[in-house]
Design a protein around this motif. Structure first.
Motif, PDB file in Angstrom:
ATOM      1  N   SER A  44     -66.909   4.631  27.667  1.00 27.66           N
ATOM      2  CA  SER A  44     -65.585   4.073  27.947  1.00 27.66           C
ATOM      3  C   SER A  44     -65.574   2.561  27.760  1.00 27.66           C
ATOM      4  N   VAL A  45     -66.576   1.886  28.302  1.00 25.70           N
ATOM      5  CA  VAL A  45     -66.626   0.426  28.215  1.00 25.70           C
ATOM      6  C   VAL A  45     -66.819  -0.025  26.767  1.00 25.70           C
ATOM      7  N   PHE A  46     -67.798   0.553  26.078  1.00 26.82           N
ATOM      8  CA  PHE A  46     -68.100   0.138  24.706  1.00 26.82           C
ATOM      9  C   PHE A  46     -66.926   0.445  23.769  1.00 26.82           C
ATOM     10  N   SER A  47     -66.393   1.653  23.879  1.00 25.79           N
ATOM     11  CA  SER A  47     -65.326   2.062  22.960  1.00 25.79           C
ATOM     12  C   SER A  47     -64.057   1.256  23.176  1.00 25.79           C
ATOM     13  N   LEU A  48     -63.632   1.128  24.427  1.00 28.23           N
ATOM     14  CA  LEU A  48     -62.393   0.406  24.696  1.00 28.23           C
ATOM     15  C   LEU A  48     -62.512  -1.066  24.314  1.00 28.23           C
ATOM     16  N   ALA A  49     -63.681  -1.668  24.538  1.00 25.87           N
ATOM     17  CA  ALA A  49     -63.871  -3.075  24.155  1.00 25.87           C
ATOM     18  C   ALA A  49     -63.812  -3.220  22.631  1.00 25.87           C
ATOM     19  N   GLY A  50     -64.540  -2.363  21.926  1.00 20.89           N
ATOM     20  CA  GLY A  50     -64.542  -2.437  20.467  1.00 20.89           C
ATOM     21  C   GLY A  50     -63.168  -2.180  19.875  1.00 20.89           C
ATOM     22  N   LEU A  51     -62.458  -1.203  20.421  1.00 18.83           N
ATOM     23  CA  LEU A  51     -61.130  -0.864  19.914  1.00 18.83           C
ATOM     24  C   LEU A  51     -60.103  -1.946  20.236  1.00 18.83           C
ATOM     25  N   TYR A  52     -60.276  -2.619  21.355  1.00 20.79           N
ATOM     26  CA  TYR A  52     -59.365  -3.715  21.699  1.00 20.79           C
ATOM     27  C   TYR A  52     -59.464  -4.828  20.657  1.00 20.79           C
ATOM     28  N   PHE A  53     -60.699  -5.212  20.323  1.00 17.84           N
ATOM     29  CA  PHE A  53     -60.889  -6.304  19.357  1.00 17.84           C
ATOM     30  C   PHE A  53     -60.527  -5.871  17.936  1.00 17.84           C
ATOM     31  N   SER A  54     -60.782  -4.619  17.580  1.00 16.16           N
ATOM     32  CA  SER A  54     -60.400  -4.163  16.238  1.00 16.16           C
ATOM     33  C   SER A  54     -58.880  -4.116  16.112  1.00 16.16           C
ATOM     34  N   GLY A  55     -58.191  -3.787  17.211  1.00 17.37           N
ATOM     35  CA  GLY A  55     -56.734  -3.789  17.199  1.00 17.37           C
ATOM     36  C   GLY A  55     -56.174  -5.176  16.998  1.00 17.37           C
ATOM     37  N   LEU A  56     -56.816  -6.171  17.629  1.00 15.22           N
ATOM     38  CA  LEU A  56     -56.384  -7.557  17.438  1.00 15.22           C
ATOM     39  C   LEU A  56     -56.655  -8.023  16.012  1.00 15.22           C
ATOM     40  N   ARG A  57     -57.814  -7.631  15.489  1.00 12.64           N
ATOM     41  CA  ARG A  57     -58.225  -8.112  14.161  1.00 12.64           C
ATOM     42  C   ARG A  57     -57.463  -7.425  13.030  1.00 12.64           C
ATOM     43  N   PHE A  58     -57.230  -6.122  13.172  1.00  8.15           N
ATOM     44  CA  PHE A  58     -56.652  -5.353  12.066  1.00  8.15           C
ATOM     45  C   PHE A  58     -55.210  -4.908  12.311  1.00  8.15           C
ATOM     46  N   GLY A  59     -54.568  -5.497  13.297  1.00  3.15           N
ATOM     47  CA  GLY A  59     -53.130  -5.304  13.460  1.00  3.15           C
ATOM     48  C   GLY A  59     -52.699  -3.986  14.064  1.00  3.15           C
ATOM     49  N   GLY A  60     -53.332  -3.590  15.163  1.00  2.00           N
ATOM     50  CA  GLY A  60     -52.881  -2.384  15.845  1.00  2.00           C
ATOM     51  C   GLY A  60     -51.515  -2.590  16.466  1.00  2.00           C
ATOM     52  N   THR A  61     -50.656  -1.583  16.400  1.00  2.00           N
ATOM     53  CA  THR A  61     -49.322  -1.686  16.999  1.00  2.00           C
ATOM     54  C   THR A  61     -49.403  -1.435  18.496  1.00  2.00           C
ATOM     55  N   HIS A  62     -48.334  -1.796  19.205  1.00  2.07           N
ATOM     56  CA  HIS A  62     -48.307  -1.542  20.640  1.00  2.07           C
ATOM     57  C   HIS A  62     -46.941  -0.991  21.032  1.00  2.07           C
ATOM     58  N   SER A  63     -46.911  -0.396  22.211  1.00  5.03           N
ATOM     59  CA  SER A  63     -45.677   0.191  22.718  1.00  5.03           C
ATOM     60  C   SER A  63     -45.079  -0.716  23.776  1.00  5.03           C
ATOM     61  N   ASP A  64     -43.762  -0.863  23.735  1.00  4.47           N
ATOM     62  CA  ASP A  64     -43.090  -1.689  24.736  1.00  4.47           C
ATOM     63  C   ASP A  64     -42.660  -0.885  25.959  1.00  4.47           C
ATOM     64  N   GLN A  65     -42.719   0.426  25.850  1.00  2.00           N
ATOM     65  CA  GLN A  65     -42.284   1.240  26.977  1.00  2.00           C
ATOM     66  C   GLN A  65     -43.481   1.702  27.786  1.00  2.00           C
ATOM     67  N   LEU A  66     -43.265   1.901  29.061  1.00  3.93           N
ATOM     68  CA  LEU A  66     -44.311   2.413  29.941  1.00  3.93           C
ATOM     69  C   LEU A  66     -43.731   3.593  30.706  1.00  3.93           C
ATOM     70  N   ALA A  67     -43.637   4.686  30.012  1.00  9.66           N
ATOM     71  CA  ALA A  67     -43.136   5.919  30.644  1.00  9.66           C
ATOM     72  C   ALA A  67     -44.318   6.777  31.037  1.00  9.66           C
ATOM     73  N   GLN A  68     -44.029   7.808  31.788  1.00  6.89           N
ATOM     74  CA  GLN A  68     -45.071   8.741  32.168  1.00  6.89           C
ATOM     75  C   GLN A  68     -45.242   9.789  31.083  1.00  6.89           C
ATOM     76  N   ALA A  69     -46.478  10.227  30.880  1.00  2.21           N
ATOM     77  CA  ALA A  69     -46.704  11.321  29.938  1.00  2.21           C
ATOM     78  C   ALA A  69     -45.985  12.560  30.460  1.00  2.21           C
ATOM     79  N   PRO A  70     -45.504  13.422  29.559  1.00  8.40           N
ATOM     80  CA  PRO A  70     -44.787  14.616  29.987  1.00  8.40           C
ATOM     81  C   PRO A  70     -45.592  15.435  30.984  1.00  8.40           C
ATOM     82  N   ALA A  71     -44.930  15.868  32.037  1.00  2.61           N
ATOM     83  CA  ALA A  71     -45.618  16.643  33.079  1.00  2.61           C
ATOM     84  C   ALA A  71     -46.206  17.921  32.516  1.00  2.61           C
ATOM     85  N   SER A  72     -45.485  18.528  31.556  1.00  2.14           N
ATOM     86  CA  SER A  72     -45.970  19.780  30.977  1.00  2.14           C
ATOM     87  C   SER A  72     -47.298  19.568  30.257  1.00  2.14           C
ATOM     88  N   SER A  73     -47.464  18.407  29.601  1.00  6.28           N
ATOM     89  CA  SER A  73     -48.710  18.112  28.895  1.00  6.28           C
ATOM     90  C   SER A  73     -49.857  17.945  29.888  1.00  6.28           C
TER      91      SER A  73
END
Length: 305
Positions: free
Chosen positions: A74-103
């Motif tokens: 979790s620590v290694f992957s999330l850290a690496g993915l955070y920096f790759s998102g900054l470097r290679f232009g990962g998109t982000h979401s402006d909404q903070l809704a809850q995942a569907p209860a059914s899911s």
């Protein structure tokens, strides 16, 4: 020869299912067969565990290993993915809704059913270990059938390999996730006193808990298989819970941490928070990791140390 004898037949079964179109294996039959076969194999894995001597001690070992590796991955992957998102232009979401209860309910029910089959197998194994022999051979045989059906399912998804491998964002996310996950497994091997190839094999499920534990157990190590199962089960459940929050940071984190499940199980939730434009990225990233799981695990497990 050890690597070839381990990886070869499994890879042949996977590729046979992917390249050969047998009409009786319709998508609905393949999906139903996969679900039922996975439960049967998990029950047999539980039986193998229950038949082990000093079961409680070995379950504690598997649980401890899973927790340590879960934290590292979790620590290694999330850290690496955070920096790759900054470097290679990962998109982000402006909404903070809850995942569907059914899911969420579906995920929890799947997890409960999966664990129930394993526990049921353990109980039978404790009391009937002298009555049923050759379970490991049965699991190995069913493993070939399982990989054949997985190959059929990948083909039936109409995923064009060239298009998937040309999706730059999906490829970057997959490569960063694979590298950081394997790095975590390598570091974990020193902490847990595992061989380096065991450390890599146990994390190489990339969240696909219904396959990683089965593969490693079928290749002769039920304790390490249990570790992989618990690790990837925890990763999938945490991914479901974290996607709404990770999506606000960048898509590399939400898609990458979902691992192999980004192309199927977590796909609807990722689409909800990132929009339809993220779907090809999810499918490309998830497909690359999914196709590598049945290759990397036998490869690492087949290395003599």
């Amino acid at each position: 020869m050890t690597i070839l004898s381990t990886l070869g037949p499994l890879l042949i079964a996977l590729l046979f299912g992917y390249w050969v179109n047998i009409k009786i294996f319709t998508p609905s039959r393949v999906a139903k067969g996969l679900e039922q076969l996975v439960y049967v194999i998990l029950g047999l894995i539980g039986f193998s565990l229950g038949a082990l001597d000093n079961l409680a001690e070995k379950l504690l070992i598997a649980g401890y290993q899973a927790i340590v590796l879960f934290i590292l991955v979790s620590v290694f992957s999330l850290a690496g993915l955070y920096f790759s998102g900054l470097r290679f232009g990962g998109t982000h979401s402006d909404q903070l809704a809850q995942a569907p209860a059914s899911s969420k309910q579906h995920a929890l029910m799947d997890a409960v059913k999966t664990i129930a089959w394993v526990i049921g197998g353990v109980i039978v194994g404790i009391f009937a270990k002298d009555w049923l022999t050759g379970v490991d051979d049965i699991v190995t045989g069913l493993l070939y059938v399982l990989l054949f059906l997985i190959g059929c399912q990948l083909r039936q998804g109409n995923h064009r390999l060239r298009k998937l491998f040309l999706n730059s964002q999906g490829v970057i996310i997959a490569l960063v996730t694979i590298f950081t996950t394997l790095l975590a497994g390598w570091v974990g091997s020193f902490i847990l006193d595992l061989s380096w190839n065991q450390g890599l094999a146990v994390v190489a499920g990339f969240g696909w808990y219904s396959l990683s534990g089965i593969l490693i157990t079928g290749l002769g190590d039920p304790v390490l298989g249990t570790t992989a199962f618990l690790l990837d089960l925890g990763r999938e459940i945490l991914a479901l819970m974290l996607i709404p929050f990770l999506a606000r940071l960048n898509s590399h984190m939400s898609v990458g941490y979902s691992g192999a499940t980004a192309m199927d199980f977590t796909l609807p939730i990722l689409g909800k928070f990132h929009g339809a434009q993220i779907i090809p990225v999810c499918i490309a990233s998830g497909f690359i990791m999914s196709i590598l799981v049945p290759i990397l695990i036998p490869l690492f497990m087949g290395i003599s140390h």
